[in-house]
Design an enzyme around this catalytic site. Structure first.
Site, mmCIF file in Angstrom:
data_model
loop_
_atom_site.group_PDB
_atom_site.id
_atom_site.type_symbol
_atom_site.label_atom_id
_atom_site.label_comp_id
_atom_site.label_asym_id
_atom_site.label_seq_id
_atom_site.Cartn_x
_atom_site.Cartn_y
_atom_site.Cartn_z
ATOM 1 N N CYS A 115 9.584 14.606 -1.777
ATOM 2 C CA CYS A 115 8.748 13.979 -0.750
ATOM 3 C C CYS A 115 7.957 14.987 0.090
ATOM 4 C CB CYS A 115 9.609 13.121 0.155
ATOM 5 S SG CYS A 115 10.583 11.888 -0.752
ATOM 6 N N HIS A 252 5.448 11.960 6.120
ATOM 7 C CA HIS A 252 5.886 11.303 4.885
ATOM 8 C C HIS A 252 6.338 9.892 5.230
ATOM 9 C CE1 HIS A 252 8.158 10.077 1.478
ATOM 10 N NE2 HIS A 252 9.333 10.340 2.019
ATOM 11 N N ASN A 282 8.000 3.780 0.076
ATOM 12 C CA ASN A 282 8.152 5.236 0.043
ATOM 13 C C ASN A 282 7.649 5.713 -1.320
ATOM 14 O OD1 ASN A 282 9.104 7.872 -0.338
ATOM 15 N ND2 ASN A 282 11.030 7.510 0.733
#
Length: 327
Positions: A115, A252, A282
């Site tokens: 990520c 993020h 996500n």
């Protein structure tokens, strides 16, 4: 002092057509829309088709960049694809992108920092261009996380989605984009977020060997809300900036509760935060470029704005940077 000679000159994005809503997930696992939204802020996510892979998403993100800004990529001399879901172990996604776009003279590498990947990719592109080794780099963050999810595991399948974003970074010593960066790693905590491959052991301990993403959400949450604010503070101090000098915070898009906690601890208003998780979930390395692209298209991010980008996740890694947006 700003020594960068690299500028972000274009951005593009792409998400698959298929939507997986919270109501759809109610048919797969014991959950409901209210529970998911309350804990994550996510309402739906995009899912790649069975025949659609990370290289396909990457290509479409670059094509969108070209359509929006009229940019040629024929003279790109490095392609960096940030992903943890490559089509193959080899060839790299970046090599497939090179082939499909027909770029003749370019280096091509994949970067896996999960990520944090896109922030790491920008950091690398800035370094390569500023050093004089390259002049025009494609940095792509793209994932097909749905292909490594266990849709009977409520702790992970509600979170992740697929998508991609791409930016063009070019040599420009008069109007560079990159102000300062900061990064760090807590590898000793890596067992809290992993996806097995060749090895089924970590630090001598057996792992659940199933090829799916496995996450200890509670521990990752604790790590993120403690580590990221400290990293952001270190980044701002290194640059000599304060919160009032930042127009937009682009973290993020892991989980809205994490973002809210990070903002609260650092005194950054949520109203000046841009995230893409509500309708995309996500998307790991794709989340920051998707947020940036969304912010530009919605008219929020404008030329002259100063952005604070911060990625965090698997590794456990984290990376942030201050950027002058000049597109």
């Amino acid at each position: 002092m700003n020594l960068s000679k690299a500028r972000i000159t274009a951005i593009g994005s792409y998400v698959p057509e298929k939507r997986l809503t919270n109501h759809d997930l109610e048919e797969l696992v014991e959950t409901n829309d209210e529970w998911i939204v309350q804990r994550t802020g996510i309402k739906e996510r995009r899912i790649a088709a069975d025949t659609e892979f990370t290289s396909d998403i990457s290509i479409k993100a670059v094509e969108n960049l070209q359509e929006r800004y009229g940019k040629s990529v024929d003279d790109v001399d490095m392609i960096i694809v940030c992903t943890m879901t490559p089509d193959f172990k080899t060839p790299s996604v970046s090599a497939l992108v090179q082939a499909k776009l027909g770029i003749k003279n370019t280096g091509a590498i994949d970067l896996n920092a999960a990520c944090s990947g896109f922030a790491y990719g920008l950091h690398m592109a800035n370094g390569l261009i500023t050093s004089g080794l390259n002049r025009k780099i494609l940095v792509i963050g793209a994932e097909t996380f749905s292909k490594i999810l266990d849709y009977s595991d409520r702790s992970t399948c509600i979170l992740f989605g697929d998508g991609g974003g791409a930016v063009l970074v070019e040599y420009d010593e008069k109007k560079p984009s990159f102000i300062e960066s900061h990064m760090g790693t807590d590898g000793a905590l890596a067992n809290n977020l992993y996806c097995t491959d060749l090895s089924g052991r970590m630090f001598g301990n057996e792992l659940a060997v199933n090829g799916f993403v496995t996450q200890n959400g509670r521990e990752v949450y604790k790590w993120a809300v403690n580590t990221v604010p400290k990293g952001m503070k270190a980044l701002m101090e290194k640059a000599g900036y304060d919160n009032d000098q930042v127009d937009w915070f682009v973290p993020h898009s892991a989980n809205l509760r994490i973002i809210e906690s990070i903002c609260s601890r650092n005194g950054l208003p949520l109203e000046r935060t841009i995230y893409s998780l509500e309708y995309y979930g996500n998307t790991s390395a794709a989340s920051i470029p998707l947020s940036l692209s969304q912010g530009v298209q919605e008219g929020k991010i404008k030329a002259g704005d100063r952005l604070l980008l911060y990625g965090f996740g698997g590794g456990l890694t984290h990376a942030g940077m201050l950027v002058d947006w000049s597109i």
